[in-house]
Motif scaffolding. Structure first.
Motif, short mmCIF file in Angstrom:
data_model
loop_
_atom_site.label_atom_id
_atom_site.label_comp_id
_atom_site.label_asym_id
_atom_site.label_seq_id
_atom_site.Cartn_x
_atom_site.Cartn_y
_atom_site.Cartn_z
N ASP A 129 0.83 -1.22 0.00
CA ASP A 129 0.00 0.00 0.00
C ASP A 129 0.85 1.26 0.00
OD1 ASP A 129 -2.52 -1.45 2.21
OD2 ASP A 129 -2.34 -1.48 0.02
N ILE A 130 1.94 1.27 0.79
CA ILE A 130 2.81 2.45 0.89
C ILE A 130 3.52 2.70 -0.43
CG2 ILE A 130 4.90 3.35 1.99
CD1 ILE A 130 3.90 2.01 4.58
N VAL A 131 4.00 1.63 -1.08
CA VAL A 131 4.67 1.78 -2.37
C VAL A 131 3.69 2.32 -3.40
CG1 VAL A 131 5.80 0.56 -4.26
CG2 VAL A 131 6.39 0.01 -1.90
N LYS A 132 2.45 1.86 -3.36
CA LYS A 132 1.45 2.34 -4.32
C LYS A 132 1.24 3.85 -4.19
CE LYS A 132 -3.41 1.81 -5.69
NZ LYS A 132 -4.70 1.19 -5.37
N ILE A 133 1.24 4.36 -2.96
CA ILE A 133 0.99 5.78 -2.73
C ILE A 133 2.24 6.62 -2.99
CG2 ILE A 133 0.37 7.49 -0.96
CD1 ILE A 133 -1.34 5.30 0.35
N GLU A 134 3.41 6.12 -2.53
CA GLU A 134 4.65 6.92 -2.52
C GLU A 134 5.60 6.57 -3.65
OE1 GLU A 134 3.64 9.23 0.78
OE2 GLU A 134 5.44 9.36 -0.46
N TYR A 135 5.17 5.80 -4.68
CA TYR A 135 6.13 5.28 -5.66
C TYR A 135 6.91 6.38 -6.37
CZ TYR A 135 3.27 6.59 -9.71
OH TYR A 135 2.61 7.28 -10.65
N LYS A 136 6.29 7.56 -6.56
CA LYS A 136 7.00 8.66 -7.24
C LYS A 136 8.14 9.21 -6.38
CE LYS A 136 3.20 10.33 -10.15
NZ LYS A 136 2.32 11.49 -10.47
N ASN A 137 8.01 9.07 -5.06
CA ASN A 137 9.01 9.64 -4.15
C ASN A 137 10.05 8.61 -3.70
OD1 ASN A 137 7.58 12.11 -4.13
ND2 ASN A 137 6.15 11.30 -2.63
N ILE A 138 9.96 7.38 -4.21
CA ILE A 138 10.91 6.32 -3.82
C ILE A 138 11.90 6.13 -4.95
CG2 ILE A 138 11.14 3.93 -3.08
CD1 ILE A 138 8.25 4.01 -2.13
N SER A 139 13.18 6.16 -4.63
CA SER A 139 14.21 5.97 -5.64
C SER A 139 14.19 4.53 -6.14
CB SER A 139 15.59 6.31 -5.08
OG SER A 139 15.94 5.40 -4.06
N ASN A 140 14.77 4.31 -7.33
CA ASN A 140 14.81 2.96 -7.90
C ASN A 140 15.57 2.00 -6.98
OD1 ASN A 140 13.37 3.73 -10.16
ND2 ASN A 140 15.20 4.32 -11.31
N GLY A 141 16.66 2.49 -6.39
CA GLY A 141 17.44 1.63 -5.48
C GLY A 141 16.62 1.19 -4.28
N ASP A 142 15.87 2.13 -3.68
CA ASP A 142 15.03 1.79 -2.52
C ASP A 142 13.88 0.87 -2.91
OD1 ASP A 142 15.30 4.99 -0.74
OD2 ASP A 142 16.68 3.31 -0.99
N LYS A 143 13.35 1.03 -4.14
CA LYS A 143 12.28 0.13 -4.58
C LYS A 143 12.81 -1.30 -4.72
CE LYS A 143 10.81 2.89 -7.96
NZ LYS A 143 10.08 3.45 -9.09
N GLU A 144 14.03 -1.46 -5.22
CA GLU A 144 14.61 -2.80 -5.35
C GLU A 144 14.83 -3.43 -3.97
OE1 GLU A 144 14.09 -2.91 -9.14
OE2 GLU A 144 15.05 -4.57 -8.09
N ILE A 145 15.25 -2.61 -2.99
CA ILE A 145 15.43 -3.13 -1.63
C ILE A 145 14.10 -3.60 -1.06
CG2 ILE A 145 16.04 -2.51 0.74
CD1 ILE A 145 18.16 -0.63 -0.43
N LEU A 146 13.04 -2.80 -1.27
CA LEU A 146 11.71 -3.19 -0.77
C LEU A 146 11.20 -4.44 -1.48
CD1 LEU A 146 9.99 0.32 -0.40
CD2 LEU A 146 10.71 -1.23 1.42
N LYS A 147 11.54 -4.62 -2.76
CA LYS A 147 11.18 -5.86 -3.46
C LYS A 147 11.85 -7.06 -2.82
CE LYS A 147 10.20 -4.12 -8.13
NZ LYS A 147 10.67 -4.14 -9.54
N GLU A 148 13.15 -6.90 -2.49
CA GLU A 148 13.88 -7.99 -1.83
C GLU A 148 13.25 -8.33 -0.48
OE1 GLU A 148 18.25 -6.59 -2.80
OE2 GLU A 148 18.27 -8.43 -1.62
N VAL A 149 12.92 -7.30 0.31
CA VAL A 149 12.28 -7.51 1.61
C VAL A 149 10.95 -8.24 1.44
CG1 VAL A 149 11.23 -6.34 3.57
CG2 VAL A 149 13.41 -5.52 2.69
N PHE A 150 10.16 -7.79 0.48
CA PHE A 150 8.84 -8.38 0.23
C PHE A 150 8.99 -9.85 -0.15
CE2 PHE A 150 4.39 -7.48 -0.62
CZ PHE A 150 4.01 -8.47 -1.51
N SER A 151 9.90 -10.15 -1.09
CA SER A 151 10.11 -11.53 -1.55
C SER A 151 10.65 -12.42 -0.43
CB SER A 151 11.09 -11.52 -2.73
OG SER A 151 11.38 -12.83 -3.15
#
Length: 440
Positions: free
Chosen positions: A341-363
């Protein structure tokens, strides 16, 4: 020279000009006070003289005109009336003399230095009278010119006074403007000082936070070193166990050859081998857990390296206080849903590197949740770049209704279908959270 110094100098110059204006105004008032009585007195005198001279001149001219008329009439009347005319003429001359005497009397009262008898004799002389009238009129004209000059000088001074008053008013306006600018600058200065104080306070807070983070990093590095040492010991233990296993395999081969002869002994060895294999499996599971723990530790370090603003959004989802809290808070589906939910709302403000880290955490946490079950229950849903957008099973953050996927912003997940064979590919049968994509 600073603006403040220039302002002070301008203000001093304005005050100096203002003082000069006051001095000039005072001098003008003094001059006016001295001149006004003189002007009034002169004006009154001129008015009296003009009035009296006009009266005498009118009287004189009237007498002259009457005399001329009488002469014309005497030429026209009959001879028998000559005697009567001469009597009337004498009466007129007598009246004329009376008028002259009255004029001399009044004039001598205004000017006591005049010889009355001499002045009376001169006034009876028409030629002298004409000269006197011309002289007085000339004198009065000169006086009038002098009075006009004085009036013009007074008017000029009044205009100068008005101009100076306007200059003073202009200077006062400029002074007020300067004072207003001064007040505005003072207010801006106070505001800036307040902002600087707030910034200094924030800098101190950041410095304290930095020191705390450096302490945590040192502690984590120490724990990491311990884990690495433990891992190295485990590797050595595995190597030793592998050596033992090889030895056992060799012994097992020998036992198989001697099976018939050593059945009883072989059974005992089998029992020992079973116990050993059970112990080996336990050690293997422990080693796998240690590997997962090390992976989780590295993932925790990556997670803490994300931008502070994103971490603050997630602080109530994945607890950042310590490693144990981080692990325990991630082992729930609700935590994964909150991350999504947070990524859906804040995706424009999250850097690509941080998005990859969150993907790793999620997986990682989804795979750990699956270990609670005999078979994996949940699976990730990913999208390949370039495939057509599926409005049913995907969420388009670009808000398009169709198009091709240009980026898989974040994973989705759902329930896996049951496998008929263990080698079958895992397929998500029912989606819980759709993958987040961008389209064009």
């Amino acid at each position: 020279m600073s603006d403040l110094t220039m302002k002070d100098l301008n203000y001093e110059k304005i005050i100096e000009n203002y003082n000069k204006v006051e001095v000039l105004e005072k001098r003008f008032d003094d001059f006016e006070n001295k001149m006004m009585p003189l002007i009034n007195k002169l004006s009154n005198f001129v008015e009296n003289i003009n009035s009296k001279i006009d009266e005498r001149v009118k009287l004189y001219m009237a007498n002259i005109n009457n005399n001329s008329i009488e002469k014309v009439q005497n030429n026209l009347i009959e001879t028998k009336k000559i005697k009567n005319n001469e009597i009337e003429k004498k009466e007129e001359v007598h009246e004329k003399k009376l008028d002259i005497l009255k004029f001399v009397e009044v004039f001598s009262q205004e000017f006591d230095f005049i010889n009355k008898d001499q002045f009376t004799e001169e006034m009876e002389n028409d030629e002298i009278m004409d000269k006197i009238i011309k002289l007085i009129k000339k004198m009065l004209d000169i006086k009038d010119n002098e009075i006009d000059d004085k009036k013009r000088e007074v008017y000029r001074l009044e205009m100068k006074k008005t101009q100076l008053e306007n200059d003073i008013q202009s200077l006062n306006l400029k002074i007020n403007e300067k004072e207003k600018k001064n007040n505005d600058l003072e207010k801006n200065k106070i505001e800036l000082e307040g902002k600087i104080e707030n910034l200094n306070y924030k800098v101190n807070e950041i410095e304290i936070l930095k020191n705390n983070l450096e302490g945590n990093i040192r502690q984590l590095n120490s724990e990491k070193k311990k884990l690495e040492d433990n891992l190295e010991n485990k590797k050595k233990e595995i190597t030793r166990l592998e050596e033992v296993e090889r030895n056992l395999e060799n012994k097992n081969s020998e036992l198989i050859k001697d099976k018939e002869e050593l059945n009883k002994e072989n059974r005992e060895k089998d029992e020992k081998l079973k116990k050993f294999m059970k112990l080996f499996e336990e050690k293997e599971q422990e080693l796998i857990s240690i590997g997962n723990l090390l992976k989780a530790r590295k993932l925790y370090d990556k997670y803490l390296s994300m931008e502070t603003r994103i971490l603050s959004k997630l602080e109530n989802v994945l607890i950042q206080r310590d490693f144990e809290s981080f692990i325990s808070s991630g082992y729930t589906l609700s935590s994964l849903d909150n991350i999504w939910d947070i990524v859906k709302i804040e995706y424009k403000n999250i850097s690509n590197g941080d998005k990859e880290i969150l993907k790793e955490v999620f997986s990682f946490f989804l795979s750990q949740i699956n270990k609670r079950f005999k078979e994996s229950k949940y699976g990730l849903v990913e999208v390949e770049i370039g495939e057509d957008f599926d409005a049913v099973n995907q969420v388009d953050l670009s808000q398009n209704s169709r198009g091709r996927v240009t980026e898989c912003v974040f994973y989705g997940y759902g329930f896996l279908s049951e496998k008929e064979n263990l080698d079958d590919k895992s397929i998500v049968e029912r989606i819980i959270k759709s993958p987040l994509v961008l389209t064009i």
